[in-house]
Design a protein around this motif. Structure first.
Motif, PDB file in Angstrom:
ATOM      1  N   LEU A   1     -26.134  36.961 -48.426  1.00 41.78           N
ATOM      2  CA  LEU A   1     -26.875  38.216 -47.747  1.00 41.78           C
ATOM      3  C   LEU A   1     -26.022  38.387 -46.206  1.00 41.78           C
ATOM      4  N   TYR A   2     -25.616  39.347 -45.944  1.00 45.28           N
ATOM      5  CA  TYR A   2     -25.036  39.677 -44.658  1.00 45.28           C
ATOM      6  C   TYR A   2     -26.005  40.415 -43.601  1.00 45.28           C
ATOM      7  N   ASP A   3     -26.530  39.749 -42.500  1.00 39.25           N
ATOM      8  CA  ASP A   3     -27.668  40.626 -42.061  1.00 39.25           C
ATOM      9  C   ASP A   3     -27.106  41.332 -40.773  1.00 39.25           C
ATOM     10  N   GLY A   4     -25.892  41.527 -40.625  1.00 40.28           N
ATOM     11  CA  GLY A   4     -25.257  42.255 -39.329  1.00 40.28           C
ATOM     12  C   GLY A   4     -24.728  41.129 -38.461  1.00 40.28           C
ATOM     13  N   THR A   5     -25.171  39.832 -38.476  1.00 39.26           N
ATOM     14  CA  THR A   5     -24.609  38.957 -37.503  1.00 39.26           C
ATOM     15  C   THR A   5     -24.218  37.893 -38.391  1.00 39.26           C
ATOM     16  N   ARG A   6     -24.877  37.369 -39.236  1.00 40.21           N
ATOM     17  CA  ARG A   6     -24.688  36.050 -39.955  1.00 40.21           C
ATOM     18  C   ARG A   6     -24.394  36.281 -41.411  1.00 40.21           C
ATOM     19  N   LEU A   7     -23.579  35.357 -42.114  1.00 47.92           N
ATOM     20  CA  LEU A   7     -23.754  35.527 -43.471  1.00 47.92           C
ATOM     21  C   LEU A   7     -24.604  34.336 -44.018  1.00 47.92           C
ATOM     22  N   HIS A   8     -25.574  34.729 -45.044  1.00 50.55           N
ATOM     23  CA  HIS A   8     -26.425  33.578 -45.571  1.00 50.55           C
ATOM     24  C   HIS A   8     -26.059  33.337 -46.873  1.00 50.55           C
TER      25      HIS A   8
ATOM     26  N   LEU B   1     -33.631  42.313 -48.772  1.00 45.38           N
ATOM     27  CA  LEU B   1     -32.651  43.027 -48.159  1.00 45.38           C
ATOM     28  C   LEU B   1     -32.988  44.290 -47.298  1.00 45.38           C
ATOM     29  N   ASP B   2     -33.070  44.242 -46.155  1.00 45.49           N
ATOM     30  CA  ASP B   2     -33.204  45.501 -45.485  1.00 45.49           C
ATOM     31  C   ASP B   2     -32.443  46.385 -45.051  1.00 45.49           C
ATOM     32  N   GLU B   3     -32.590  47.693 -44.633  1.00 42.68           N
ATOM     33  CA  GLU B   3     -31.732  48.667 -44.533  1.00 42.68           C
ATOM     34  C   GLU B   3     -30.338  48.369 -43.668  1.00 42.68           C
ATOM     35  N   GLY B   4     -29.281  48.529 -44.324  1.00 45.86           N
ATOM     36  CA  GLY B   4     -28.094  48.154 -43.403  1.00 45.86           C
ATOM     37  C   GLY B   4     -27.561  46.735 -43.643  1.00 45.86           C
ATOM     38  N   GLU B   5     -28.399  45.913 -44.232  1.00 45.49           N
ATOM     39  CA  GLU B   5     -27.880  44.578 -44.796  1.00 45.49           C
ATOM     40  C   GLU B   5     -26.858  44.715 -45.873  1.00 45.49           C
ATOM     41  N   ILE B   6     -26.267  43.730 -46.138  1.00 44.40           N
ATOM     42  CA  ILE B   6     -25.280  43.696 -47.409  1.00 44.40           C
ATOM     43  C   ILE B   6     -25.591  42.499 -48.249  1.00 44.40           C
TER      44      ILE B   6
END
Length: 252
Positions: A127-134, A185-190
């Motif tokens: 999961l990519y939250d816009g800053t970090r890849l988890h 998974l929030d909007e904008g997250e990948i």
């Protein structure tokens, strides 16, 4: 919702034994992503991954139009895994050239902001939250077990000669257990599902930077493939991407 997938045989392997499938129900805000990395001689790995992915998706397809609880999503994913495992195991017993074949499998069932992930082997979900890849999944591999036990470092794990030796696979035994994970998974997250043809060639930080800079999931997928090829492309490379809506970089 936006989604994209691609697969490539890489620069070294003569065939592509990876496969991905994506099923989406826009009205229900539901998506199913599956990635498999086959193993076995000749075309056996290709057979294992193709039949596992197809049976897995076929089993789950009727449920994609329903509202599912966390518990139901988990149960359905495990049932689908059982069906996929039985299919591959049965095929492996029918013809000598298929004996011992198997495949990794990583899948994500998304409903709204809720994500249930299942994995067997070393294909991964992130999961990519816009800053970090988890990293959401844990590899079922000999080297990863040594790393978790503190016997080798993370840097050593990336270059270990046995890093491709997995400890769990679909279709090798009569039954297999998948690990289950829940995420939001929030909007904008990948959400990213991929085989080790990507993660073995591209470090997580570079994957995160690539996802951040791309203007669409298709461009992100193409860029990830290019980086894996630039890194050597020593294995088949498969990427499946999904996001619910507004891109993170467009919100900034």
């Amino acid at each position: 919702m936006e989604y994209f997938g691609l697969t490539d045989k890489g620069r070294v392997r003569p065939t592509n034994q990876d496969i991905y499938q994506i099923e989406v129900r826009e009205e229900q805000q539901t998506a199913l992503l599956v990635v498999c990395d086959g193993m076995g001689g000749a075309n056996a790995g290709n057979v294992a991954s193709r039949f596992a992915a197809q049976r897995f998706v076929d089993y789950l397809r009727p449920s994609l139009d329903k509202v599912l609880s966390d518990e139901r999503r988990q149960a359905l994913l495990q049932y689908a895994l059982d069906e996929a495992n039985a299919t591959v195991f049965s095929l492996a017993g029918r013809q000598p050239e298929f004996r011992g074949m198997g495949t990794t499998l990583v899948a994500a069932l998304v409903q709204g902001s809720e994500v249930t992930v299942l994995n067997v082997g070393d294909s991964r979900a992130y999961l990519y939250d816009g800053t970090r890849l988890h990293q959401l999944t844990e590899d079922h591999s000999y080297v990863e077990e040594m790393r978790r036990q503190g016997r080798i470092s993370e840097a050593d794990a990336r270059t270990h000669p046995q890093k491709n030796l997995i400890t769990r696979a679909v279709g090798v035994e009569p039954g297999v257990e998948g690990d289950l994970f829940e995420a939001r998974l929030d909007e904008g997250e990948i959400l990213l599902l991929c085989t080790d043809g990507l993660t073995g060639m591209v470090e997580d930080e570079t994957i995160a930077q690539t996802l951040h800079s791309a203007q669409s999931l298709a461009l992100a997928g193409d860029a990830l493939l290019a980086r894996a090829l630039d890194g050597g492309g020593r294995d088949n490379i498969t990427v499946a991407l999904f996001t619910r809506g507004t891109r993170v970089e467009e919100e900034a």
